[in-house]
Write an enzyme that holds these catalytic residues in place. Structure first.
Site, PDB file in Angstrom:
ATOM      1  N   ASP A 166      77.473  -2.640 -40.013  1.00 35.90           N
ATOM      2  CA  ASP A 166      76.952  -3.595 -39.035  1.00 35.90           C
ATOM      3  C   ASP A 166      75.692  -4.303 -39.510  1.00 35.90           C
ATOM      4  OD1 ASP A 166      78.998  -2.772 -37.241  1.00 35.90           O
ATOM      5  OD2 ASP A 166      77.802  -1.008 -36.815  1.00 35.90           O
TER       6      ASP A 166
ATOM      7  N   GLN B 238      82.039  -1.282 -43.431  1.00 34.99           N
ATOM      8  CA  GLN B 238      81.115  -0.164 -43.147  1.00 34.99           C
ATOM      9  C   GLN B 238      79.872  -0.306 -44.037  1.00 34.99           C
ATOM     10  OE1 GLN B 238      84.693   1.067 -43.727  1.00 34.99           O
ATOM     11  NE2 GLN B 238      84.876   0.356 -41.644  1.00 34.99           N
TER      12      GLN B 238
ATOM     13  N   LYS C 144      68.882 -10.484 -39.306  1.00 37.39           N
ATOM     14  CA  LYS C 144      68.319 -10.201 -37.979  1.00 37.39           C
ATOM     15  C   LYS C 144      66.793 -10.046 -37.979  1.00 37.39           C
ATOM     16  CE  LYS C 144      71.402  -8.561 -34.954  1.00 37.39           C
ATOM     17  NZ  LYS C 144      72.413  -7.739 -34.252  1.00 37.39           N
TER      18      LYS C 144
ATOM     19  N   ALA D  41      86.415  -1.470 -39.016  1.00 34.46           N
ATOM     20  CA  ALA D  41      85.381  -2.480 -39.238  1.00 34.46           C
ATOM     21  C   ALA D  41      85.359  -3.467 -38.082  1.00 34.46           C
ATOM     22  CB  ALA D  41      85.649  -3.212 -40.546  1.00 34.46           C
ATOM     23  N   GLY D  42      84.234  -4.127 -37.918  1.00 35.64           N
ATOM     24  CA  GLY D  42      84.141  -5.191 -36.923  1.00 35.64           C
ATOM     25  C   GLY D  42      83.197  -6.230 -37.466  1.00 35.64           C
ATOM     26  N   HIS D  43      83.733  -7.349 -37.921  1.00 37.52           N
ATOM     27  CA  HIS D  43      82.902  -8.385 -38.520  1.00 37.52           C
ATOM     28  C   HIS D  43      82.846  -9.584 -37.586  1.00 37.52           C
ATOM     29  CE1 HIS D  43      84.154  -6.664 -42.693  1.00 37.52           C
ATOM     30  NE2 HIS D  43      83.213  -5.960 -42.123  1.00 37.52           N
ATOM     31  N   THR D  44      81.659  -9.884 -37.101  1.00 33.77           N
ATOM     32  CA  THR D  44      81.539 -11.023 -36.199  1.00 33.77           C
ATOM     33  C   THR D  44      81.143 -12.267 -36.979  1.00 33.77           C
ATOM     34  OG1 THR D  44      80.782  -9.462 -34.536  1.00 33.77           O
ATOM     35  CG2 THR D  44      80.497 -11.796 -34.028  1.00 33.77           C
TER      36      THR D  44
ATOM     37  N   LYS E 212      77.414  -8.342 -42.420  1.00 31.48           N
ATOM     38  CA  LYS E 212      78.184  -8.783 -43.588  1.00 31.48           C
ATOM     39  C   LYS E 212      79.114  -9.944 -43.243  1.00 31.48           C
ATOM     40  CE  LYS E 212      79.861  -4.618 -44.215  1.00 31.48           C
ATOM     41  NZ  LYS E 212      79.052  -3.867 -43.224  1.00 31.48           N
TER      42      LYS E 212
ATOM     43  N   ASP F 171      64.804 -12.152 -36.886  1.00 30.47           N
ATOM     44  CA  ASP F 171      64.363 -12.725 -35.602  1.00 30.47           C
ATOM     45  C   ASP F 171      64.215 -11.664 -34.513  1.00 30.47           C
ATOM     46  OD1 ASP F 171      67.263 -12.796 -36.170  1.00 30.47           O
ATOM     47  OD2 ASP F 171      67.439 -13.347 -34.052  1.00 30.47           O
TER      48      ASP F 171
ATOM     49  N   THR G 174      82.720   7.767 -42.948  1.00 28.03           N
ATOM     50  CA  THR G 174      84.097   7.318 -42.798  1.00 28.03           C
ATOM     51  C   THR G 174      84.921   7.942 -43.923  1.00 28.03           C
ATOM     52  OG1 THR G 174      85.489   5.381 -42.376  1.00 28.03           O
ATOM     53  CG2 THR G 174      83.833   5.166 -44.131  1.00 28.03           C
TER      54      THR G 174
ATOM     55  N   THR H 109      85.926   5.800 -34.786  1.00 27.83           N
ATOM     56  CA  THR H 109      86.363   4.669 -33.965  1.00 27.83           C
ATOM     57  C   THR H 109      87.710   4.958 -33.303  1.00 27.83           C
ATOM     58  OG1 THR H 109      87.421   3.629 -35.866  1.00 27.83           O
ATOM     59  CG2 THR H 109      85.138   3.006 -35.420  1.00 27.83           C
TER      60      THR H 109
HETATM   61  P1  IMP Z   1      86.030   6.186 -38.656  1.00 32.00           P
HETATM   62  O1  IMP Z   1      85.800   5.238 -39.780  1.00 32.00           O
HETATM   63  O2  IMP Z   1      86.691   5.556 -37.475  1.00 32.00           O
HETATM   64  O3  IMP Z   1      86.702   7.430 -39.115  1.00 32.00           O
HETATM   65  O4  IMP Z   1      84.582   6.647 -38.122  1.00 32.00           O
HETATM   66  C1  IMP Z   1      83.714   7.444 -38.897  1.00 32.00           C
HETATM   67  C2  IMP Z   1      82.268   7.010 -38.701  1.00 32.00           C
HETATM   68  O5  IMP Z   1      82.068   5.724 -39.270  1.00 32.00           O
HETATM   69  C3  IMP Z   1      81.837   6.882 -37.251  1.00 32.00           C
HETATM   70  O6  IMP Z   1      80.466   7.225 -37.161  1.00 32.00           O
HETATM   71  C4  IMP Z   1      81.985   5.388 -36.964  1.00 32.00           C
HETATM   72  O7  IMP Z   1      81.147   4.962 -35.922  1.00 32.00           O
HETATM   73  C5  IMP Z   1      81.552   4.834 -38.284  1.00 32.00           C
HETATM   74  N1  IMP Z   1      82.108   3.507 -38.580  1.00 32.00           N
HETATM   75  C6  IMP Z   1      83.364   3.211 -38.984  1.00 32.00           C
HETATM   76  N2  IMP Z   1      83.504   1.887 -39.200  1.00 32.00           N
HETATM   77  C7  IMP Z   1      82.310   1.337 -38.943  1.00 32.00           C
HETATM   78  C8  IMP Z   1      81.822  -0.010 -39.018  1.00 32.00           C
HETATM   79  O8  IMP Z   1      82.510  -0.954 -39.406  1.00 32.00           O
HETATM   80  N3  IMP Z   1      80.515  -0.192 -38.666  1.00 32.00           N
HETATM   81  C9  IMP Z   1      79.715   0.833 -38.312  1.00 32.00           C
HETATM   82  N4  IMP Z   1      80.131   2.098 -38.226  1.00 32.00           N
HETATM   83  C10 IMP Z   1      81.419   2.347 -38.545  1.00 32.00           C
HETATM   84 MG    MG Z   2      80.568  -4.000 -37.679  1.00 28.52          MG
END
Ligand code: IMP
Ligand code: MG
Length: 431
Positions: free
Chosen positions: A15, A226, A333, A41-44, A18, A335, A241, A131
């Site tokens: 987070d 990640q 970030k 992952a979550g890429h905004t 990226k 700001d 992860t 997740t």
């Molecule tokens: P998993 O990847 O779902 O197995 O989660 C394992 C750990 O990695 C947990 O603490 C999640 O919150 C963290 N995690 C997995 N993907 C991300 C990401 O893209 N951003 C931030 N934390 C992540």
């Molecule tokens: Mg993310």
């Protein structure tokens, strides 16, 4: 001179922003590929009135003339993949002939998700805070040689045999250990063959494809998901992860060699966040942490969970720098720190009377370390409109200079807001 090939990685716990940076740098490359992780992952990416959260497809997808690839190291949930491709199509963003998936990618199956969630429940207070997307169990099956690969989805007999084999042990666990309902291969086979039929058009050998493209003079950006300290080897194990997130893994994750890489860009926030459980030396528990969280909108983009917030940890970034071979960093970030009374940077950890400059080796030492901080005066006012370093408040300039000094890394880019334009370029990475 050949065009530069770069790797972009997160230097903290994910987070770091990226998505925005990859989207921005996409203009300078021909190919963008992911090499590990999945839809955890979550890429905004924000572009004008559009705000898109990608979980699986590379963050470069908004750039219509770029080739985007999921390399063999990515675990793919095809249901999620097609949801994302459909929503891109609805926005008029064509994916045909420019989006590809390695035939070697491992597939996340419904039983992986169920296992992920049930295991977390079994761990109770010791949960990882995953997740819940089935990422870990899918990688486990890969290493256990029980995985379903993308290419298996196009052959009924192979798929049936592989699902049946994988379920032998899992159904026992579901029934006798985890108190879950079991899976029947007959209920999965048709749906996954159907998904395979659609996936077939996107399948390539990412290694052969990328190496050929590079030989023809194209360049690539390898997009990490990640962050460094979620790496299964180098992170804060076991709170990590299930893939290697560091830059070295990008090579195996798409199938190219180390001689192809020219730069490794590390992304870090101007402070630190972490979502899920696990060690976090500079975490701020009380009000200040909440105020950074609210101001920085620090909520998980996949799960919506509040992110834990804390001070910038230069010690951590230094370790990330050598783990990844970072050539320069992007600070995002900045700001968010405007208007805070005082700022702190962690410069080392005190353990049993001496300073250590890396994360503790043994998990028992995490409770014994005390971060050592240097304090800074903050600055006031909205800096979202600033476009050059010299126009930043003097204290913001000083803060950035100290980040460079402490980490030993030059800053290439500073991000001061979500928009593509809210960016201060200090160095052109590709020149
Ligand atoms: P998993 O990847 O779902 O197995 O989660 C394992 C750990 O990695 C947990 O603490 C999640 O919150 C963290 N995690 C997995 N993907 C991300 C990401 O893209 N951003 C931030 N934390 C992540
Ligand atoms: Mg993310």
């Amino acid at each position: 001179m050949r065009k530069k090939n770069i790797i972009v990685v997160g230097l903290q716990w994910g987070d770091e922003g990226k998505g925005k940076i990859v989207d921005l740098l996409s203009k300078e490359v021909d190919i963008i590929a992911r090499y590990q992780g999945g839809n955890n992952a979550g890429h905004t990416v924000v572009s004008g009135s559009l705000s898109l959260v990608f979980r699986l497809v590379p963050s470069g997808m908004l750039n219509k003339d770029k080739i985007c690839i999921l390399g063999n190291g990515v675990v793919v949930d095809p249901v999620v993949l097609f949801e994302e491709l459909d929503s891109l199509n609805k926005l008029g963003i064509e994916v045909k002939d420019r989006f590809f998936v390695s035939y070697k990618c491992h597939i996340i199956m419904p039983y992986h998700k169920r296992l992920d969630i049930a295991r977390e429940r079994l761990r109770g207070a010791g949960m990882i805070g995953t997740t819940g997307k089935g990422i870990g169990p899918a990688y486990e099956d890969k290493v256990a040689r029980l995985g379903i690969r993308a290419v298996d989805l196009i052959d009924r007999d192979i798929l049936y045999e592989k699902i049946s084999l994988s379920l032998k042990e899992k159904n026992y666990l579901f029934k006798n250990v985890l108190g879950e309902t079991v899976f029947n291969p007959d209920d999965l086979i048709n749906k996954y063959l159907e998904l395979g039929k659609r996936l077939k058009d996107f399948m390539i050998d990412s290694s052969e494809f990328i190496n050929n493209k590079l030989d023809e003079g194209n360049n690539i950006m390898l997009e990490g998901a990640q962050g460094t300290f979620l790496d299964v080897d180098h992170g804060t194990y076991p709170y990590v992860t299930s893939s290697n997130t560091v830059s070295g893994s990008s090579l195996t994750g798409v199938g190219i060699g180390p001689t192809k890489i020219d730069a490794v860009i590390g992304i870090t926030k101007a402070y630190t966040t972490r979502v899920g459980e696990g060690y976090f030396p500079t975490e701020l528990k009380a009000e200040l942490g909440n105020s950074i969280r609210d101001k920085g909108e620090e909520f998980g983009s996949v799960t919506g969970r509040p992110r834990r917030c804390g001070w910038f940890d230069a010690n951590l970034i230094k370790e990330a720098a050598y783990l990844n071979g970072i050539t320069g960093m992007v600070v995002t970030k900045l700001d968010v720190l405007s208007g805070l009374n005082k700022l702190k940077i962690c410069t080392g950890y005190l353990l049993k009377g001496s300073i250590i400059n890396h994360l503790p080796y043994s998990i028992s030492d995490y409770d014994r370390i005390t971060p050592v901080y240097e304090e800074f005066e903050s600055w006031n006012g909205d800096i979202g409109g600033v476009r050059s370093f010299k126009d930043l408040p003097v204290n913001a300039q000083k803060y950035l200079i100290r980040l460079e000094e402490y980490t030993g890394l030059p800053i290439y880019i500073v991000s001061i807001g979500k928009e593509r334009t809210q960016t201060i370029m200090l160095k052109n990475i590709f020149r």
